[in-house]
Design a protein around this motif. Structure first.
Motif, PDB file in Angstrom:
ATOM      1  N   VAL A 224      49.769  32.454  36.056  1.00 40.94           N
ATOM      2  CA  VAL A 224      50.277  33.763  35.566  1.00 40.94           C
ATOM      3  C   VAL A 224      49.936  34.970  36.241  1.00 40.94           C
ATOM      4  CG1 VAL A 224      48.548  34.036  33.791  1.00 40.94           C
ATOM      5  CG2 VAL A 224      50.840  34.828  33.417  1.00 40.94           C
ATOM      6  N   ASN A 225      48.755  34.809  36.992  1.00 37.24           N
ATOM      7  CA  ASN A 225      48.201  35.951  37.561  1.00 37.24           C
ATOM      8  C   ASN A 225      48.892  36.463  38.988  1.00 37.24           C
ATOM      9  OD1 ASN A 225      45.303  37.610  37.523  1.00 37.24           O
ATOM     10  ND2 ASN A 225      45.790  36.878  39.606  1.00 37.24           N
ATOM     11  N   ARG A 226      49.599  35.246  39.349  1.00 40.46           N
ATOM     12  CA  ARG A 226      50.687  35.588  40.548  1.00 40.46           C
ATOM     13  C   ARG A 226      51.695  36.590  40.050  1.00 40.46           C
ATOM     14  NH1 ARG A 226      51.701  29.867  41.742  1.00 40.46           N
ATOM     15  NH2 ARG A 226      49.603  29.407  41.731  1.00 40.46           N
ATOM     16  N   ARG A 227      52.215  36.534  38.693  1.00 44.24           N
ATOM     17  CA  ARG A 227      53.268  37.489  38.355  1.00 44.24           C
ATOM     18  C   ARG A 227      52.541  38.770  37.804  1.00 44.24           C
ATOM     19  NH1 ARG A 227      58.187  35.687  34.905  1.00 44.24           N
ATOM     20  NH2 ARG A 227      59.205  37.710  34.621  1.00 44.24           N
ATOM     21  N   TYR A 228      51.262  38.617  37.429  1.00 45.91           N
ATOM     22  CA  TYR A 228      50.536  39.789  36.666  1.00 45.91           C
ATOM     23  C   TYR A 228      49.309  39.761  37.256  1.00 45.91           C
ATOM     24  CZ  TYR A 228      54.735  40.132  33.802  1.00 45.91           C
ATOM     25  OH  TYR A 228      56.012  40.102  33.468  1.00 45.91           O
ATOM     26  N   PRO A 229      49.113  40.271  38.433  1.00 46.24           N
ATOM     27  CA  PRO A 229      47.629  40.250  38.926  1.00 46.24           C
ATOM     28  C   PRO A 229      46.748  41.355  38.190  1.00 46.24           C
ATOM     29  CG  PRO A 229      49.204  41.262  40.487  1.00 46.24           C
ATOM     30  CD  PRO A 229      49.948  41.092  39.409  1.00 46.24           C
ATOM     31  N   LEU A 230      45.593  41.053  38.372  1.00 45.60           N
ATOM     32  CA  LEU A 230      44.125  41.748  37.652  1.00 45.60           C
ATOM     33  C   LEU A 230      44.635  43.323  37.729  1.00 45.60           C
ATOM     34  CD1 LEU A 230      40.949  39.833  38.527  1.00 45.60           C
ATOM     35  CD2 LEU A 230      42.051  40.228  36.398  1.00 45.60           C
ATOM     36  N   ALA A 231      45.204  43.900  38.562  1.00 46.91           N
ATOM     37  CA  ALA A 231      45.288  45.350  38.521  1.00 46.91           C
ATOM     38  C   ALA A 231      46.156  45.562  37.481  1.00 46.91           C
ATOM     39  CB  ALA A 231      45.637  45.719  39.752  1.00 46.91           C
ATOM     40  N   ASP A 232      47.285  44.823  37.537  1.00 44.61           N
ATOM     41  CA  ASP A 232      48.394  45.191  36.457  1.00 44.61           C
ATOM     42  C   ASP A 232      47.949  44.905  34.943  1.00 44.61           C
ATOM     43  OD1 ASP A 232      49.936  45.532  38.572  1.00 44.61           O
ATOM     44  OD2 ASP A 232      51.406  43.768  38.218  1.00 44.61           O
ATOM     45  N   LEU A 233      47.195  43.784  34.994  1.00 40.33           N
ATOM     46  CA  LEU A 233      46.966  43.267  33.632  1.00 40.33           C
ATOM     47  C   LEU A 233      45.680  44.263  33.082  1.00 40.33           C
ATOM     48  CD1 LEU A 233      46.258  41.246  31.362  1.00 40.33           C
ATOM     49  CD2 LEU A 233      44.623  40.187  32.765  1.00 40.33           C
ATOM     50  N   MET A 234      44.699  44.762  33.956  1.00 38.40           N
ATOM     51  CA  MET A 234      43.772  45.760  33.550  1.00 38.40           C
ATOM     52  C   MET A 234      44.424  46.982  33.255  1.00 38.40           C
ATOM     53  SD  MET A 234      41.308  43.761  33.578  1.00 38.40           S
ATOM     54  CE  MET A 234      40.047  44.726  32.772  1.00 38.40           C
ATOM     55  N   ALA A 235      45.403  47.380  33.708  1.00 33.11           N
ATOM     56  CA  ALA A 235      46.133  48.730  33.651  1.00 33.11           C
ATOM     57  C   ALA A 235      46.883  48.668  32.134  1.00 33.11           C
ATOM     58  CB  ALA A 235      46.923  49.063  34.660  1.00 33.11           C
ATOM     59  N   ALA A 236      47.316  47.450  31.982  1.00 27.19           N
ATOM     60  CA  ALA A 236      47.822  47.167  30.509  1.00 27.19           C
ATOM     61  C   ALA A 236      46.820  47.240  29.429  1.00 27.19           C
ATOM     62  CB  ALA A 236      48.758  45.883  30.569  1.00 27.19           C
ATOM     63  N   ALA A 265      29.657  37.479  37.506  1.00 28.01           N
ATOM     64  CA  ALA A 265      29.023  38.291  36.338  1.00 28.01           C
ATOM     65  C   ALA A 265      29.156  39.834  36.558  1.00 28.01           C
ATOM     66  CB  ALA A 265      27.871  37.895  35.679  1.00 28.01           C
ATOM     67  N   ASP A 266      28.722  40.200  37.621  1.00 28.65           N
ATOM     68  CA  ASP A 266      28.636  41.589  38.174  1.00 28.65           C
ATOM     69  C   ASP A 266      30.131  42.204  38.248  1.00 28.65           C
ATOM     70  OD1 ASP A 266      26.178  43.183  38.429  1.00 28.65           O
ATOM     71  OD2 ASP A 266      25.430  41.693  39.676  1.00 28.65           O
ATOM     72  N   ARG A 267      30.953  41.309  38.951  1.00 24.62           N
ATOM     73  CA  ARG A 267      32.295  41.521  39.220  1.00 24.62           C
ATOM     74  C   ARG A 267      32.923  41.934  37.907  1.00 24.62           C
ATOM     75  NH1 ARG A 267      35.355  40.905  43.873  1.00 24.62           N
ATOM     76  NH2 ARG A 267      37.103  41.751  42.625  1.00 24.62           N
ATOM     77  N   LEU A 268      32.720  40.842  36.932  1.00 27.43           N
ATOM     78  CA  LEU A 268      33.572  41.125  35.469  1.00 27.43           C
ATOM     79  C   LEU A 268      32.949  42.312  34.957  1.00 27.43           C
ATOM     80  CD1 LEU A 268      34.954  39.828  33.206  1.00 27.43           C
ATOM     81  CD2 LEU A 268      32.908  38.678  32.490  1.00 27.43           C
ATOM     82  N   ALA A 269      31.537  42.767  34.946  1.00 32.01           N
ATOM     83  CA  ALA A 269      31.188  43.950  34.183  1.00 32.01           C
ATOM     84  C   ALA A 269      31.923  45.209  35.054  1.00 32.01           C
ATOM     85  CB  ALA A 269      29.349  43.947  34.475  1.00 32.01           C
ATOM     86  N   ASP A 270      31.885  45.112  36.331  1.00 27.24           N
ATOM     87  CA  ASP A 270      32.538  46.178  37.138  1.00 27.24           C
ATOM     88  C   ASP A 270      34.018  46.551  36.552  1.00 27.24           C
ATOM     89  OD1 ASP A 270      30.538  46.444  38.838  1.00 27.24           O
ATOM     90  OD2 ASP A 270      31.281  45.530  40.338  1.00 27.24           O
ATOM     91  N   LEU A 271      34.601  45.590  36.542  1.00 27.62           N
ATOM     92  CA  LEU A 271      36.023  45.492  35.974  1.00 27.62           C
ATOM     93  C   LEU A 271      36.072  45.913  34.670  1.00 27.62           C
ATOM     94  CD1 LEU A 271      38.254  42.316  36.414  1.00 27.62           C
ATOM     95  CD2 LEU A 271      38.715  44.347  37.230  1.00 27.62           C
ATOM     96  N   LEU A 272      35.460  45.421  33.687  1.00 27.15           N
ATOM     97  CA  LEU A 272      35.411  46.150  32.394  1.00 27.15           C
ATOM     98  C   LEU A 272      34.989  47.558  32.317  1.00 27.15           C
ATOM     99  CD1 LEU A 272      34.331  42.873  30.707  1.00 27.15           C
ATOM    100  CD2 LEU A 272      36.614  43.564  30.996  1.00 27.15           C
ATOM    101  N   HIS A 273      33.883  47.976  32.996  1.00 24.85           N
ATOM    102  CA  HIS A 273      33.139  49.236  32.999  1.00 24.85           C
ATOM    103  C   HIS A 273      34.392  50.158  33.430  1.00 24.85           C
ATOM    104  CE1 HIS A 273      29.451  48.947  31.159  1.00 24.85           C
ATOM    105  NE2 HIS A 273      29.093  47.992  31.985  1.00 24.85           N
TER     106      HIS A 273
END
Ligand code: SAH
Length: 352
Positions: A224-236, A265-273
């Motif tokens: 599903v990430n191909r259709r809605y990549p992380l940038a789109d998902l995080m923006a939503a 884990a660091d990347r995850l924290a970056d994304l969430l922050h």
């Protein structure tokens, strides 16, 4: 159990208004299994209800009970689609994990339901009926259902209208009376559904199955990430947060050597922050074995991963799901042989 069809029977027959309440109470509080048990209703009305809105449309198949008190029920819809429901015990609080679809179209690499393929979406009545089964089973143990999670088979946001109608029925204070905050919807990241959910007034809990902090890996694990990549998902998710002010629950399955490195884990924290500052909670999940070629993280790696999140001030909990000894845990719901059974039925001659 199609409650709205039952109300339609009352309307058609010009039944007095108090019958609506009697019907609702019989189904959601007395937990009747058959209209004949609704003794407040006249016999001819019970017959009409039984014909147009049977209390049980799903056919109950196997029941399995785990050593930890988890019970998994297997059902089939009237037209032969399999689904599973899991009742979990947390002390005297019971929670139920409901299916929103028979099978699932999203084919996540780690999930047994994905491997089974997609059958069809379930109706609000078929979802409600799973809750009623769970409530009866809990009642038999002197307990009540406190929480509902839409984390069984299927992607709830691909069946949003029925899922929301079900949530309304479960939340109805005159009926089952479950607080909206006690109902959680979990999504693999179906972006239009997240926006639709943000527009709802019902204060449901939203959980997002993230499982990877970068597109390359997430795509490999979750098509599903191909259709809605992380940038789109995080923006939503950011829009959802802005619209609702509600916390977002982030699910992260720990897969050995796949997504459990400290850099990840660091990347995850970056994304969430960046996208959900101060507005999320991470649920780390142990991987439950399926047919996939993946393994649960080594406890040392889990510890190091968690240390990073702690250091980065990301609130988190680690949970081990229940019922893995009966394949009732997260990601293990699949009905083996179901497709074959369905194909066999389709080719069998119709009964005369
Ligand atoms: N489609 C929805 C809801 C069903 S899955 C969603 O993806 O969120 C419910 C949770 O179980 C999700 O977080 C899912 O990623 C997780 N899960 C799937 N397979 C698993 C497995 N083998 N072990 C542990 N959790 C798993």
């Amino acid at each position: 159990m199609d409650l709205e069809a039952a109300y339609a029977v009352l309307a058609e027959r010009g039944a007095p208004a108090y019958r609506v309440e009697q019907v609702r109470h019989a189904v959601t509080r007395d937990l009747i299994v058959d209209w004949d048990e609704a003794t407040t209703l006249p016999k001819d009305l019970r017959n009409a209800l039984a014909a147009a809105a049977p209390v049980r449309e799903l056919v109950l198949g196997d029941l399995q009970e785990s050593a930890d008190g988890t019970v998994k029920a297997r059902f089939e819809t009237a037209d032969g689609f399999p689904l599973e429901t899991v009742l979990m015990r947390h002390g005297d609080r019971h929670a139920v994990c409901l299916s929103s679809q028979s099978g699932c179209a999203l084919a996540c690499a780690f999930c047994a339901t994905g491997a089974m393929g997609f059958g069809r979406s379930l109706t609000r009545g078929e979802i409600l009926e799973q809750l009623l089964w769970a409530a009866r089973t809990a009642q038999g143990r002197g307990a009540r259902i406190r929480n509902v999670v839409m984390m069984g088979m299927g992607e709830p946001l691909q069946n949003l209208a029925e899922v929301l109608a079900f949530c309304g029925l479960a939340n109805d204070p005159e009926g089952f009376g479950l607080g909206a905050r006690s109902i959680a919807i979990s999504t693999a990241g179906w972006v239009p559904g997240i926006d639709a959910l943000a527009a709802q007034t019902l204060q449901l809990k939203l959980a997002i199955s993230l499982h990877a902090p970068d597109d390359a890996l997430r795509e490999r694990l979750m098509p599903v990430n191909r259709r809605y990549p992380l940038a789109d998902l995080m923006a939503a998710l950011k829009r959802y947060r802005a619209a609702t002010r509600r916390r977002v629950y982030v699910e992260y399955l720990l897969l050995d050597q796949v997504n459990d490195r400290t850099e990840q884990a660091d990347r995850l924290a970056d994304l969430l922050h960046e996208h959900l500052p101060g507005a999320c909670h991470v649920n780390l999940i142990w991987y439950n074995p399926t047919a996939a070629d993946l393994e649960a993280s080594d406890p040392d790696r889990v510890r190091r991963f968690r240390e990073v999140l702690d250091r980065r001030r990301i609130p988190q909990t680690l949970r081990r799901s229940k019922g893995s000894d009966i394949d009732a845990a997260c990601g293990q719901l699949a009905v083996r042989g179901a497709r074959e059974a369905r194909a066999a039925r389709r080719t069998a001659p119709e009964p005369a």
